[in-house]
Design a protein around this motif. Structure first.
Motif, PDB file in Angstrom:
ATOM      1  N   TYR A 275       1.000  -1.063  -0.022  1.00 49.45           N
ATOM      2  CA  TYR A 275       0.043  -0.012  -0.019  1.00 49.45           C
ATOM      3  C   TYR A 275       1.114   1.306  -0.027  1.00 49.45           C
ATOM      4  O   TYR A 275       1.717   1.153   0.273  1.00 49.45           O
ATOM      5  CB  TYR A 275      -0.569   0.043   0.895  1.00 49.45           C
ATOM      6  CG  TYR A 275      -2.044  -0.671   1.458  1.00 49.45           C
ATOM      7  CD1 TYR A 275      -1.795  -2.489   1.304  1.00 49.45           C
ATOM      8  CD2 TYR A 275      -3.391  -0.737   0.549  1.00 49.45           C
ATOM      9  CE1 TYR A 275      -2.758  -3.466   1.745  1.00 49.45           C
ATOM     10  CE2 TYR A 275      -4.335  -2.108   1.084  1.00 49.45           C
ATOM     11  CZ  TYR A 275      -3.657  -3.071   1.212  1.00 49.45           C
ATOM     12  OH  TYR A 275      -5.022  -3.471   0.842  1.00 49.45           O
TER      13      TYR A 275
ATOM     14  N   SER B 112      -4.369 -13.613   1.501  1.00 53.39           N
ATOM     15  CA  SER B 112      -5.327 -12.878   0.217  1.00 53.39           C
ATOM     16  C   SER B 112      -5.886 -12.629   1.383  1.00 53.39           C
ATOM     17  O   SER B 112      -7.502 -12.638   1.481  1.00 53.39           O
ATOM     18  CB  SER B 112      -6.231 -13.571  -0.258  1.00 53.39           C
ATOM     19  OG  SER B 112      -5.448 -13.829  -1.273  1.00 53.39           O
ATOM     20  N   GLY B 113      -5.937 -12.024   2.884  1.00 57.25           N
ATOM     21  CA  GLY B 113      -6.750 -11.622   3.923  1.00 57.25           C
ATOM     22  C   GLY B 113      -7.611 -12.286   4.726  1.00 57.25           C
ATOM     23  O   GLY B 113      -8.070 -12.006   6.039  1.00 57.25           O
TER      24      GLY B 113
ATOM     25  N   LEU C 184      -4.251   5.835   1.932  1.00 59.69           N
ATOM     26  CA  LEU C 184      -3.665   4.870   1.552  1.00 59.69           C
ATOM     27  C   LEU C 184      -4.284   3.948   0.288  1.00 59.69           C
ATOM     28  O   LEU C 184      -5.707   4.260   0.740  1.00 59.69           O
ATOM     29  CB  LEU C 184      -4.333   4.250   3.168  1.00 59.69           C
ATOM     30  CG  LEU C 184      -2.966   3.656   3.792  1.00 59.69           C
ATOM     31  CD1 LEU C 184      -4.321   3.587   5.521  1.00 59.69           C
ATOM     32  CD2 LEU C 184      -2.726   2.871   4.537  1.00 59.69           C
TER      33      LEU C 184
ATOM     34  N   PHE D  86      -4.205   0.980  -2.367  1.00 58.65           N
ATOM     35  CA  PHE D  86      -3.641  -0.429  -3.056  1.00 58.65           C
ATOM     36  C   PHE D  86      -2.729  -0.548  -3.649  1.00 58.65           C
ATOM     37  O   PHE D  86      -2.765   0.233  -5.340  1.00 58.65           O
ATOM     38  CB  PHE D  86      -4.807  -1.737  -3.254  1.00 58.65           C
ATOM     39  CG  PHE D  86      -4.812  -3.056  -3.636  1.00 58.65           C
ATOM     40  CD1 PHE D  86      -4.832  -3.025  -4.732  1.00 58.65           C
ATOM     41  CD2 PHE D  86      -4.323  -3.645  -2.417  1.00 58.65           C
ATOM     42  CE1 PHE D  86      -4.395  -4.398  -5.178  1.00 58.65           C
ATOM     43  CE2 PHE D  86      -3.676  -5.139  -3.267  1.00 58.65           C
ATOM     44  CZ  PHE D  86      -4.326  -5.036  -4.518  1.00 58.65           C
TER      45      PHE D  86
ATOM     46  N   LEU E 173       4.856   6.651   2.175  1.00 58.34           N
ATOM     47  CA  LEU E 173       5.258   5.684   3.165  1.00 58.34           C
ATOM     48  C   LEU E 173       4.531   4.359   2.010  1.00 58.34           C
ATOM     49  O   LEU E 173       3.811   4.891   1.933  1.00 58.34           O
ATOM     50  CB  LEU E 173       4.507   6.121   4.559  1.00 58.34           C
ATOM     51  CG  LEU E 173       4.520   5.163   5.267  1.00 58.34           C
ATOM     52  CD1 LEU E 173       5.779   4.557   5.705  1.00 58.34           C
ATOM     53  CD2 LEU E 173       3.600   5.052   6.467  1.00 58.34           C
TER      54      LEU E 173
ATOM     55  N   TYR F 166      -5.437  -8.610   7.994  1.00 60.75           N
ATOM     56  CA  TYR F 166      -3.770  -8.407   7.817  1.00 60.75           C
ATOM     57  C   TYR F 166      -3.262  -7.806   8.856  1.00 60.75           C
ATOM     58  O   TYR F 166      -3.393  -6.725   9.641  1.00 60.75           O
ATOM     59  CB  TYR F 166      -4.070  -7.267   6.764  1.00 60.75           C
ATOM     60  CG  TYR F 166      -4.445  -7.774   5.231  1.00 60.75           C
ATOM     61  CD1 TYR F 166      -5.832  -7.698   5.131  1.00 60.75           C
ATOM     62  CD2 TYR F 166      -3.733  -8.064   4.522  1.00 60.75           C
ATOM     63  CE1 TYR F 166      -6.368  -8.225   3.741  1.00 60.75           C
ATOM     64  CE2 TYR F 166      -4.277  -9.158   3.631  1.00 60.75           C
ATOM     65  CZ  TYR F 166      -5.388  -8.366   2.712  1.00 60.75           C
ATOM     66  OH  TYR F 166      -6.110  -8.908   1.231  1.00 60.75           O
TER      67      TYR F 166
ATOM     68  N   PHE G  50       0.508  -5.449   9.027  1.00 66.35           N
ATOM     69  CA  PHE G  50       1.310  -4.158   8.187  1.00 66.35           C
ATOM     70  C   PHE G  50       2.915  -4.341   9.150  1.00 66.35           C
ATOM     71  O   PHE G  50       2.471  -4.703  10.220  1.00 66.35           O
ATOM     72  CB  PHE G  50       0.922  -2.695   8.937  1.00 66.35           C
ATOM     73  CG  PHE G  50      -0.524  -3.022   7.391  1.00 66.35           C
ATOM     74  CD1 PHE G  50      -1.977  -3.807   7.672  1.00 66.35           C
ATOM     75  CD2 PHE G  50       0.135  -1.766   6.491  1.00 66.35           C
ATOM     76  CE1 PHE G  50      -3.144  -3.375   6.659  1.00 66.35           C
ATOM     77  CE2 PHE G  50      -1.237  -2.375   5.292  1.00 66.35           C
ATOM     78  CZ  PHE G  50      -2.034  -3.213   5.401  1.00 66.35           C
TER      79      PHE G  50
ATOM     80  N   GLU H 226      -0.664  -7.281  -4.846  1.00 71.56           N
ATOM     81  CA  GLU H 226      -1.405  -8.163  -3.433  1.00 71.56           C
ATOM     82  C   GLU H 226      -0.552  -9.155  -4.669  1.00 71.56           C
ATOM     83  O   GLU H 226      -0.542  -9.676  -5.826  1.00 71.56           O
ATOM     84  CB  GLU H 226      -2.400  -8.812  -3.147  1.00 71.56           C
ATOM     85  CG  GLU H 226      -2.587  -9.603  -2.363  1.00 71.56           C
ATOM     86  CD  GLU H 226      -3.060 -10.829  -2.466  1.00 71.56           C
ATOM     87  OE1 GLU H 226      -3.379 -11.178  -3.804  1.00 71.56           O
ATOM     88  OE2 GLU H 226      -3.306 -12.100  -1.341  1.00 71.56           O
TER      89      GLU H 226
ATOM     90  N   LEU I 282       4.002   0.692   2.775  1.00 71.04           N
ATOM     91  CA  LEU I 282       3.378  -0.411   3.769  1.00 71.04           C
ATOM     92  C   LEU I 282       3.247  -1.471   3.331  1.00 71.04           C
ATOM     93  O   LEU I 282       2.724  -1.426   2.493  1.00 71.04           O
ATOM     94  CB  LEU I 282       2.181   0.218   4.810  1.00 71.04           C
ATOM     95  CG  LEU I 282       2.270   1.479   5.509  1.00 71.04           C
ATOM     96  CD1 LEU I 282       1.118   2.362   5.852  1.00 71.04           C
ATOM     97  CD2 LEU I 282       2.807   1.254   6.475  1.00 71.04           C
TER      98      LEU I 282
ATOM     99  N   GLN J  89       0.873   5.383   0.780  1.00 74.43           N
ATOM    100  CA  GLN J  89      -0.026   6.439   2.361  1.00 74.43           C
ATOM    101  C   GLN J  89       0.345   7.937   1.492  1.00 74.43           C
ATOM    102  O   GLN J  89       1.449   7.745   1.913  1.00 74.43           O
ATOM    103  CB  GLN J  89       0.141   5.405   3.456  1.00 74.43           C
ATOM    104  CG  GLN J  89      -0.467   6.926   4.079  1.00 74.43           C
ATOM    105  CD  GLN J  89      -0.938   6.830   5.365  1.00 74.43           C
ATOM    106  OE1 GLN J  89       0.639   5.768   5.663  1.00 74.43           O
ATOM    107  NE2 GLN J  89      -1.541   6.484   6.409  1.00 74.43           N
TER     108      GLN J  89
ATOM    109  N   ARG K  41      -2.136 -11.817  -7.981  1.00 74.99           N
ATOM    110  CA  ARG K  41      -3.639 -11.404  -7.488  1.00 74.99           C
ATOM    111  C   ARG K  41      -4.499 -10.655  -8.179  1.00 74.99           C
ATOM    112  O   ARG K  41      -4.890 -10.349  -8.650  1.00 74.99           O
ATOM    113  CB  ARG K  41      -3.841 -12.434  -6.675  1.00 74.99           C
ATOM    114  CG  ARG K  41      -2.995 -13.925  -6.342  1.00 74.99           C
ATOM    115  CD  ARG K  41      -3.023 -14.786  -6.069  1.00 74.99           C
ATOM    116  NE  ARG K  41      -4.416 -14.317  -4.652  1.00 74.99           N
ATOM    117  CZ  ARG K  41      -5.383 -15.447  -3.930  1.00 74.99           C
ATOM    118  NH1 ARG K  41      -5.117 -16.946  -4.906  1.00 74.99           N
ATOM    119  NH2 ARG K  41      -6.558 -15.334  -3.940  1.00 74.99           N
ATOM    120  N   ASN K  42      -3.652  -9.695  -7.812  1.00 74.00           N
ATOM    121  CA  ASN K  42      -4.373  -7.728  -7.732  1.00 74.00           C
ATOM    122  C   ASN K  42      -3.706  -7.119  -8.196  1.00 74.00           C
ATOM    123  O   ASN K  42      -2.175  -6.182  -7.357  1.00 74.00           O
ATOM    124  CB  ASN K  42      -5.366  -7.804  -6.886  1.00 74.00           C
ATOM    125  CG  ASN K  42      -6.481  -8.470  -7.194  1.00 74.00           C
ATOM    126  OD1 ASN K  42      -7.916  -8.095  -7.682  1.00 74.00           O
ATOM    127  ND2 ASN K  42      -7.081  -9.056  -5.737  1.00 74.00           N
TER     128      ASN K  42
END
Lengths: 113, 111
Positions: free
Chosen positions: A35, A97-98, A43, A45, A88, A102, A104, A48, A90, A37, A55-56
């Motif tokens: 991510y 996948s969640g 923030l 995305f 920043l 998650y 950080f 992933e 992150l 920021q 995947r994304n």
């Protein structure tokens, strides 16, 4: 167990250079997300990875790329840095996948001058 | 995609006070997380709470998925509670691969 480790913590680069950021997830976690920021955009995305596969991907230019290794560690690369890339960055890890949420890392603060 | 809204944007309280932070989301969600971002930038997990109520010390959270909101309660605030609180959720039609974050509530606890 150890948390999510991001290196380096701080980085100063010049416009036009490229940068590589590293993220080691929690042991046993196979998913790593990135991510960005910034004060203006909040923030957002980036992408992933799960089992070495992206995947994304978020809505960022192709200058932003990443990869994941067989040990689940991930790297993110930004080429041809622009002033607006100062942010920043992150990294987050999850089991898959969640699933169960998650965790950080502390982030890498990138300044482009 | 899903919209996540947080209120209030800023909150200034005296040490010892209680507070309630709200998170509204525009679509059904499979999970929802609350985070506290400390002054050094790290996002610290507070709760993974797709529905129901959870408590952890002075903090508790409730998610009412059918009404698309979540609340974070902080009791007996301490100066170390200062920082920005984010809620985040993945869009239900996207699986869980990404989180959409709200814009945060900046909490300042005055001694």
């Amino acid at each position: 167990k150890a948390g999510v480790t991001q290196t380096p913590r701080y980085l100063i680069k010049t416009r036009g250079q490229q940068v590589t950021l590293s993220c080691s997830p929690i042991s046993g976690h196979r998913s790593v997300s990135w991510y960005q920021q910034t004060p203006g955009q909040g923030l957002q995305f980036l992408f992933e990875y799960f089992s070495e596969t992206q995947r994304n991907k978020g809505n960022f230019p192709g200058r932003f790329s990443g990869r994941q290794f067989s040990n689940s560690r991930s790297e993110m690369n930004v080429s041809t840095l622009e002033l607006g890339d100062s942010a920043l960055y992150l990294c987050a890890s999850s089991l898959a996948s969640g699933v169960y949420g998650y965790t950080f890392g502390s982030g890498t603060r990138l300044t482009v001058v | 995609g899903i919209q996540v809204e947080q209120s209030p944007p800023d909150l200034i309280l005296q040490e010892g006070a209680n507070s309630t932070l709200r998170c509204n989301f525009s679509d059904s969600v499979n999970n929802l997380q609350w985070f506290h971002q400390n002054p050094w930038g790290q996002l610290i997990n507070l709760f993974y709470i797709p529905s129901g109520t959870k408590q952890n010390g002075r903090l508790s959270a409730t998610t009412v998925a059918t009404e698309r909101y979540s609340l974070l309660y902080i009791s007996s605030s301490q100066t170390t509670d200062s920082g920005v609180y984010f809620c985040a959720a993945p869009p239900s039609n996207f699986g869980n691969e990404k989180l959409t974050f709200g814009t945060g509530t900046r909490l300042t606890i005055i001694p």
